[in-house]
Scaffold this motif. Structure first.
Motif, PDB file in Angstrom:
ATOM      1  N   TRP A  64      -4.784  -5.726   3.199  1.00 12.41           N
ATOM      2  CA  TRP A  64      -3.859  -6.243   2.064  1.00 12.41           C
ATOM      3  C   TRP A  64      -4.245  -7.244   1.372  1.00 12.41           C
ATOM      4  O   TRP A  64      -4.957  -8.467   2.031  1.00 12.41           O
ATOM      5  CB  TRP A  64      -2.319  -6.601   2.539  1.00 12.41           C
ATOM      6  CG  TRP A  64      -1.628  -5.563   3.377  1.00 12.41           C
ATOM      7  CD1 TRP A  64      -1.966  -4.978   4.359  1.00 12.41           C
ATOM      8  CD2 TRP A  64      -0.566  -4.893   2.767  1.00 12.41           C
ATOM      9  NE1 TRP A  64      -0.958  -3.819   4.507  1.00 12.41           N
ATOM     10  CE2 TRP A  64      -0.258  -3.732   3.671  1.00 12.41           C
ATOM     11  CE3 TRP A  64       0.010  -5.111   1.448  1.00 12.41           C
ATOM     12  CZ2 TRP A  64       0.873  -2.940   3.211  1.00 12.41           C
ATOM     13  CZ3 TRP A  64       1.136  -4.155   1.134  1.00 12.41           C
ATOM     14  CH2 TRP A  64       1.625  -3.232   2.103  1.00 12.41           C
ATOM     15  N   GLU A  65      -4.277  -7.702   0.112  1.00 11.62           N
ATOM     16  CA  GLU A  65      -4.539  -8.698  -0.742  1.00 11.62           C
ATOM     17  C   GLU A  65      -3.230  -9.362  -1.225  1.00 11.62           C
ATOM     18  O   GLU A  65      -2.194  -8.793  -1.663  1.00 11.62           O
ATOM     19  CB  GLU A  65      -5.249  -8.025  -2.009  1.00 11.62           C
ATOM     20  CG  GLU A  65      -5.569  -9.154  -3.061  1.00 11.62           C
ATOM     21  CD  GLU A  65      -6.361  -8.635  -4.218  1.00 11.62           C
ATOM     22  OE1 GLU A  65      -6.410  -9.271  -5.158  1.00 11.62           O
ATOM     23  OE2 GLU A  65      -6.228  -7.487  -4.259  1.00 11.62           O
ATOM     24  N   CYS A  66      -3.355 -10.531  -1.283  1.00 11.23           N
ATOM     25  CA  CYS A  66      -2.148 -11.413  -1.308  1.00 11.23           C
ATOM     26  C   CYS A  66      -2.476 -12.194  -2.675  1.00 11.23           C
ATOM     27  O   CYS A  66      -3.458 -12.972  -2.904  1.00 11.23           O
ATOM     28  CB  CYS A  66      -1.946 -12.785  -0.169  1.00 11.23           C
ATOM     29  SG  CYS A  66      -0.700 -13.566  -0.703  1.00 11.23           S
ATOM     30  N   GLU A  91       5.533  -5.309 -12.010  1.00  7.30           N
ATOM     31  CA  GLU A  91       4.467  -5.008 -10.944  1.00  7.30           C
ATOM     32  C   GLU A  91       5.181  -3.806  -9.896  1.00  7.30           C
ATOM     33  O   GLU A  91       4.734  -2.807  -9.535  1.00  7.30           O
ATOM     34  CB  GLU A  91       3.962  -6.063 -10.111  1.00  7.30           C
ATOM     35  CG  GLU A  91       3.092  -6.926 -10.632  1.00  7.30           C
ATOM     36  CD  GLU A  91       1.487  -6.253 -10.833  1.00  7.30           C
ATOM     37  OE1 GLU A  91       1.530  -5.185 -10.004  1.00  7.30           O
ATOM     38  OE2 GLU A  91       0.928  -6.866 -11.633  1.00  7.30           O
ATOM     39  N   TYR A  92       6.498  -4.144  -9.589  1.00  8.38           N
ATOM     40  CA  TYR A  92       7.472  -3.277  -8.830  1.00  8.38           C
ATOM     41  C   TYR A  92       7.573  -1.918  -9.723  1.00  8.38           C
ATOM     42  O   TYR A  92       7.363  -0.900  -9.063  1.00  8.38           O
ATOM     43  CB  TYR A  92       8.829  -3.896  -8.574  1.00  8.38           C
ATOM     44  CG  TYR A  92       9.780  -2.971  -7.629  1.00  8.38           C
ATOM     45  CD1 TYR A  92       9.468  -2.480  -6.449  1.00  8.38           C
ATOM     46  CD2 TYR A  92      10.597  -2.302  -8.389  1.00  8.38           C
ATOM     47  CE1 TYR A  92      10.421  -1.779  -5.650  1.00  8.38           C
ATOM     48  CE2 TYR A  92      11.538  -1.448  -7.775  1.00  8.38           C
ATOM     49  CZ  TYR A  92      11.667  -1.173  -6.647  1.00  8.38           C
ATOM     50  OH  TYR A  92      12.393  -0.309  -5.853  1.00  8.38           O
ATOM     51  N   VAL A  93       8.146  -2.112 -10.659  1.00  4.34           N
ATOM     52  CA  VAL A  93       8.264  -0.816 -11.536  1.00  4.34           C
ATOM     53  C   VAL A  93       6.974   0.157 -11.675  1.00  4.34           C
ATOM     54  O   VAL A  93       6.854   1.329 -11.434  1.00  4.34           O
ATOM     55  CB  VAL A  93       8.414  -1.184 -12.932  1.00  4.34           C
ATOM     56  CG1 VAL A  93       8.846   0.190 -13.807  1.00  4.34           C
ATOM     57  CG2 VAL A  93      10.136  -1.710 -12.815  1.00  4.34           C
ATOM     58  N   SER A 120       6.890   3.681  -1.870  1.00  8.75           N
ATOM     59  CA  SER A 120       5.583   2.866  -1.831  1.00  8.75           C
ATOM     60  C   SER A 120       5.710   1.363  -2.410  1.00  8.75           C
ATOM     61  O   SER A 120       4.734   0.635  -2.119  1.00  8.75           O
ATOM     62  CB  SER A 120       4.569   3.454  -3.007  1.00  8.75           C
ATOM     63  OG  SER A 120       5.147   3.162  -4.268  1.00  8.75           O
ATOM     64  N   ALA A 121       6.741   0.904  -2.760  1.00  9.36           N
ATOM     65  CA  ALA A 121       7.168  -0.549  -2.757  1.00  9.36           C
ATOM     66  C   ALA A 121       8.113  -1.059  -2.403  1.00  9.36           C
ATOM     67  O   ALA A 121       9.289  -0.512  -2.397  1.00  9.36           O
ATOM     68  CB  ALA A 121       7.055  -0.478  -4.821  1.00  9.36           C
ATOM     69  N   LEU A 135       4.189   2.421   2.223  1.00 11.20           N
ATOM     70  CA  LEU A 135       4.300   0.960   1.647  1.00 11.20           C
ATOM     71  C   LEU A 135       2.849   0.752   0.972  1.00 11.20           C
ATOM     72  O   LEU A 135       1.936   0.462   1.860  1.00 11.20           O
ATOM     73  CB  LEU A 135       4.931   0.015   2.586  1.00 11.20           C
ATOM     74  CG  LEU A 135       5.293  -1.228   1.570  1.00 11.20           C
ATOM     75  CD1 LEU A 135       6.431  -0.920   0.566  1.00 11.20           C
ATOM     76  CD2 LEU A 135       5.710  -2.278   2.546  1.00 11.20           C
ATOM     77  N   ARG A 136       2.804   0.566  -0.255  1.00 10.74           N
ATOM     78  CA  ARG A 136       1.537  -0.040  -1.025  1.00 10.74           C
ATOM     79  C   ARG A 136       1.667  -1.653  -1.410  1.00 10.74           C
ATOM     80  O   ARG A 136       0.597  -1.968  -1.567  1.00 10.74           O
ATOM     81  CB  ARG A 136       1.094   0.802  -1.843  1.00 10.74           C
ATOM     82  CG  ARG A 136       0.745   2.418  -1.671  1.00 10.74           C
ATOM     83  CD  ARG A 136       0.449   3.251  -2.526  1.00 10.74           C
ATOM     84  NE  ARG A 136       0.108   4.441  -2.289  1.00 10.74           N
ATOM     85  CZ  ARG A 136      -1.204   5.206  -2.554  1.00 10.74           C
ATOM     86  NH1 ARG A 136      -1.961   4.271  -3.616  1.00 10.74           N
ATOM     87  NH2 ARG A 136      -1.639   6.501  -2.368  1.00 10.74           N
ATOM     88  N   LEU A 137       2.793  -1.680  -1.900  1.00 10.88           N
ATOM     89  CA  LEU A 137       2.858  -2.947  -2.750  1.00 10.88           C
ATOM     90  C   LEU A 137       4.378  -3.703  -2.120  1.00 10.88           C
ATOM     91  O   LEU A 137       5.222  -3.022  -2.006  1.00 10.88           O
ATOM     92  CB  LEU A 137       2.962  -2.887  -3.902  1.00 10.88           C
ATOM     93  CG  LEU A 137       3.348  -4.044  -4.858  1.00 10.88           C
ATOM     94  CD1 LEU A 137       2.215  -4.795  -4.774  1.00 10.88           C
ATOM     95  CD2 LEU A 137       3.786  -3.563  -6.165  1.00 10.88           C
ATOM     96  N   ILE A 138       3.992  -5.171  -1.798  1.00 13.70           N
ATOM     97  CA  ILE A 138       5.418  -6.107  -1.577  1.00 13.70           C
ATOM     98  C   ILE A 138       5.203  -6.992  -2.479  1.00 13.70           C
ATOM     99  O   ILE A 138       4.321  -7.605  -2.652  1.00 13.70           O
ATOM    100  CB  ILE A 138       5.133  -6.579  -0.080  1.00 13.70           C
ATOM    101  CG1 ILE A 138       5.124  -5.467   0.945  1.00 13.70           C
ATOM    102  CG2 ILE A 138       6.280  -7.231   0.396  1.00 13.70           C
ATOM    103  CD1 ILE A 138       4.573  -6.077   2.556  1.00 13.70           C
ATOM    104  N   VAL A 139       6.510  -7.109  -3.000  1.00 12.27           N
ATOM    105  CA  VAL A 139       6.564  -8.286  -4.184  1.00 12.27           C
ATOM    106  C   VAL A 139       7.802  -9.000  -3.598  1.00 12.27           C
ATOM    107  O   VAL A 139       8.864  -8.577  -3.240  1.00 12.27           O
ATOM    108  CB  VAL A 139       7.170  -7.620  -5.532  1.00 12.27           C
ATOM    109  CG1 VAL A 139       7.368  -8.577  -6.544  1.00 12.27           C
ATOM    110  CG2 VAL A 139       6.034  -6.453  -6.042  1.00 12.27           C
TER     111      VAL A 139
END
Length: 216
Positions: free
Chosen positions: A5-7, A25-27, A37-38, A203-207
């Motif tokens: 994971w990259e922060c 980014e979420y959209v 995925s988000a 999940l690929r992205l956490i905002v």
């Protein structure tokens, strides 16, 4: 295995566009890889409702069937329920009664010689519940609190007894299979640490947005 994971942290004054960028980014992620995925974490239920409404009104999506736009309490509950780890949550009144029972039993056992006179005061239980909430929100478990007390002042009998109360309170919660509001996060954290990932396997992205508005 090292995390892949990259922060990325976006900083700036109020009104500079962090929220707009976070939602963008979420959209983009959802459009490219689907709603699973988000994950977009926001500080309040109202913020989640406003964001969902905004995404529909400005045309980002024609429909939202299962958007992962959540508060942290909703996230914790979802993790526990999906991994069949849910336990009963106690109300503030039940927690108050439980703390009172813990105090009574410890006093009867002679474990609180310094605090015993205070246990008769009506507001003492409320103060203890507030202390436990503060410790739990800071992710300080009973063992850590006990060690911290010993390191700061070995002659502080009152603080040592507070550590005893905290440890016994948490022990009773675990024995009864219940949790208070702050303990819900501990339970969800432990589930994730064990390797369980439902329902976020894709999940690929956490905002996370509104960071300054989150509680401790």
């Amino acid at each position: 295995m090292a995390s892949q994971w990259e922060c990325v942290v976006l900083c700036g004054p109020a009104g500079c566009g962090q929220t707009r960028e976070a939602v963008r980014e979420y959209v983009q992620q959802v459009k490219a890889h689907g709603e699973d995925s988000a994950l977009l974490l926001l500080p309040t239920l109202l913020a989640c409702q406003r964001t969902r409404r905004f995404l529909m009104e400005e045309g980002s999506f024609s429909a939202l069937f299962d958007p992962r736009i959540l508060t942290f309490p909703e996230l914790a509950e979802l993790v526990l329920r999906a991994n069949r780890k849910s336990v009963a949550r106690i109300s503030a009144a039940q927690r108050h009664l439980l703390m009172r029972q813990v105090l009574r039993e410890l006093c009867q056992a002679g474990a609180l010689p310094t605090l015993a006179p205070m246990c008769a005061f009506p507001g003492f239980v409320d103060e203890l519940c507030s202390l436990v909430d503060e410790l739990k929100r800071a992710a300080v478990d009973p063992q850590q609190f006990e060690r911290a007390v010993a390191e700061v002042d070995a002659d502080d009998a009152r603080s040592r007894e507070l550590a005893v109360v905290y440890a016994q309170y948490q022990k009773v919660l675990q024995e009864r299979g219940v949790f208070d509001d702050a303990g819900q996060f501990w339970q969800a954290r432990d589930v994730l640490r064990s390797g369980a990932r439902r329902p976020f396997e894709k999940l690929r992205l956490i905002v996370v947005d509104g960071f300054a508005d989150f509680t401790t």
